[in-house]
Design a protein around this motif. Structure first.
Motif, short mmCIF file in Angstrom:
data_model
loop_
_atom_site.label_atom_id
_atom_site.label_comp_id
_atom_site.label_asym_id
_atom_site.label_seq_id
_atom_site.Cartn_x
_atom_site.Cartn_y
_atom_site.Cartn_z
N ASN A 1 0.82 -1.21 0.00
CA ASN A 1 0.00 0.00 0.00
C ASN A 1 0.85 1.26 0.00
O ASN A 1 2.03 1.24 0.37
N HIS A 2 0.26 2.36 -0.44
CA HIS A 2 0.91 3.68 -0.40
C HIS A 2 -0.15 4.66 0.09
O HIS A 2 -1.12 4.93 -0.61
N GLY B 1 4.66 -1.40 2.46
CA GLY B 1 3.97 -0.18 2.06
C GLY B 1 4.69 1.04 2.56
O GLY B 1 5.79 0.94 3.10
N GLU B 2 4.04 2.17 2.36
CA GLU B 2 4.68 3.43 2.72
C GLU B 2 3.59 4.42 3.11
O GLU B 2 2.51 4.43 2.52
N SER C 1 3.04 8.53 3.34
CA SER C 1 3.65 9.78 2.87
C SER C 1 2.81 10.96 3.34
O SER C 1 1.61 11.01 3.09
#
Lengths: 310, 310
Positions: free
Chosen positions: A90-91, A123-124, A126
């Protein structure tokens, strides 16, 4: 790769690890979610996010619905090729640092993934103060046991599956029409059709399969070769009042079918012999048929009684 | 899955197809980029984007640099575990529909991928008028021939690799400090270290490997167990003037090392015997050493001559 240096990240990593008891892959190093696959089928990857629907999810903090939207956008497209999802990345984009939001999102995502035996491999998150909404984009990998051509055939019955409302497309138009107004109908989550469709795939010959998202009914054209799709029962799935309201506020009926699902979130086509059985097992309704033609979608508009051609 | 219904999408699909002559996977259906892998190693997936650096890339239309940033953020992290990238999915967010931008982005991405034998297996473009920048987030899959623990060891020499400037983190701080000012230095692309590091991986025993990104030098703490990292040569890689300027404009020196790479984009540690050979083959410089300790990073600040402890 999740970095457990922040306390919320350690919490997130623990949530994700719960998805690793997958029948389809074995995580061999938990530090970076290194894995080996447990199958040898063809595969397909798919990426999608929730677009500007994230504006409403952020304002209403409907993070569970946002997760379902992101999953639905991917799983429904994968269902078009009968792909069984087995892992995802996921992002997550948030306008500001918000640990509660991140933990909620990952927690809902992990829960939905465990249900479907999907491993979250990373994932990340941001933080982007240049955006005014949450975005959850997901990359899902699926495997395909037996590939099937995706094409409408002359004589096929078109079966539509009911949507839950706007789903995750056309929200830019919704904001244009409703300006600053924020309504509950704008954050209702997209239906996840793959739960219904993957079992159907095994039992019946589904000739054409199309997720009605961005581009709405124009998407059906991808599956038409020397054929037309005739939709005579556009209203049969009892579309939500929001669609009629959009039409009344000035969206032309042709644009309604180009932008919105108008109550029909997924369309399949089957030979007449299979139609009855599919209808009996699902919430699908017959909405039309496939005839010889030139790749057009012809719809009896539920807004005007005009005939629309896409 | 790319939908070639729009002309620009057909163009995009053609660009992507050029990446499919991969030695690592065979695309078996071009409609949906269904594929089979040609290897049986362990794998790892990685997702990252360019964050608020996309604000500057959008304003300056530096799309090539944006693509390199997105690739670098993923490939450099994968290089930490010696993973060889072989496929990717992208998710492109633009504030408004801009076919020229999308085609440029995918074109640069395809070119960079062909160089490195990475297949683009799909992606999505999302128009989000609620954002004021471009975001390119990528999910890259890599395989690992032989897994190696990632840990600094007592007696190791720390080797730093020069950054090209700010890279893709700390940009929110940059906007806080420079307000509306937009400079060329803000869009210089991140260095892709994996091109240098993957060959080194094969030849030398690289004990610790860390990409200096979000969190900057605090990230080294992940690799310290009963050890400290002593950085005495923080200035040896000739950091760009932008770092000194940020310090002069009021960012405390401890924060400089917490937020920015300060001229050092990647750090590895090797035993003293290997250090000379690594230095001879690369642009790396010795920046310090690993000693017994309690998981601290101790830096002789290049801004104040103070000793910083992270």
């Amino acid at each position: 790769m999740y970095n457990p240096i922040k306390p919320s990240n350690a919490q997130i990593l623990n949530l994700i690890k719960k998805t690793w008891s997958s029948p389809y892959l074995a995580v061999t190093s938990s530090t970076y979610a290194i894995f080996k696959r447990k199958f040898d089928y063809e595969e397909v990857d798919h990426t999608d996010g929730i677009g500007t629907k994230g504006y409403y999810h952020w304002k209403r903090r409907t993070f569970k619905n946002a997760v379902i939207d992101a999953l639905a956008m991917n799983l429904n497209d994968l269902a078009m090729v009968g792909a069984i999802p087995y892992k995802l990345q996921n992002h997550i984009v948030l306008p500001k640092d918000d640990t509660e939001a991140v933990v909620k999102i990952v927690s809902f995502l992990a829960k939905e993934c465990i249900k479907r035996r999907i491993a979250i491999t990373g994932g990340e998150t941001s933080i982007q103060d240049i955006s005014d909404g949450v975005d959850i984009s997901i990359t899902v990998s699926g495997f395909i046991k037996k590939r099937k051509v995706n094409k409408f055939k002359v004589g096929d019955v078109l079966i539509g599956f009911p949507s839950s409302g706007l789903h995750s497309n056309g929200l830019t138009k919704v904001r244009e029409v409703f300006k600053k107004e924020i309504r509950k109908e704008f954050t209702v989550p997209t239906k996840i059709y793959s739960d219904t469709l993957l079992p159907l795939f095994k039992k019946y010959d589904l000739h054409g399969r199309m997720h009605i998202t961005g581009g709405a009914f124009t998407k059906l054209k991808n599956l038409l070769i020397n054929t037309d799709a005739i939709i005579t029962n556009a209203h049969s799935l009892k579309p939500q009042p929001i669609f009629y309201e959009l039409y009344k506020k000035g969206v032309a009926d042709k644009d309604m079918y180009r932008i919105f699902n108008c109550g029909i979130g997924f369309v399949i086509s089957v030979g007449p012999k299979n139609a009855k059985a599919v209808l009996a097992e699902t919430k699908g309704q017959i909405i039309g048929e496939i005839v010889k033609g030139k790749g057009k979608v012809r719809i009896d508009s539920m807004f005007t009684n005009k005939k629309i051609e896409l």
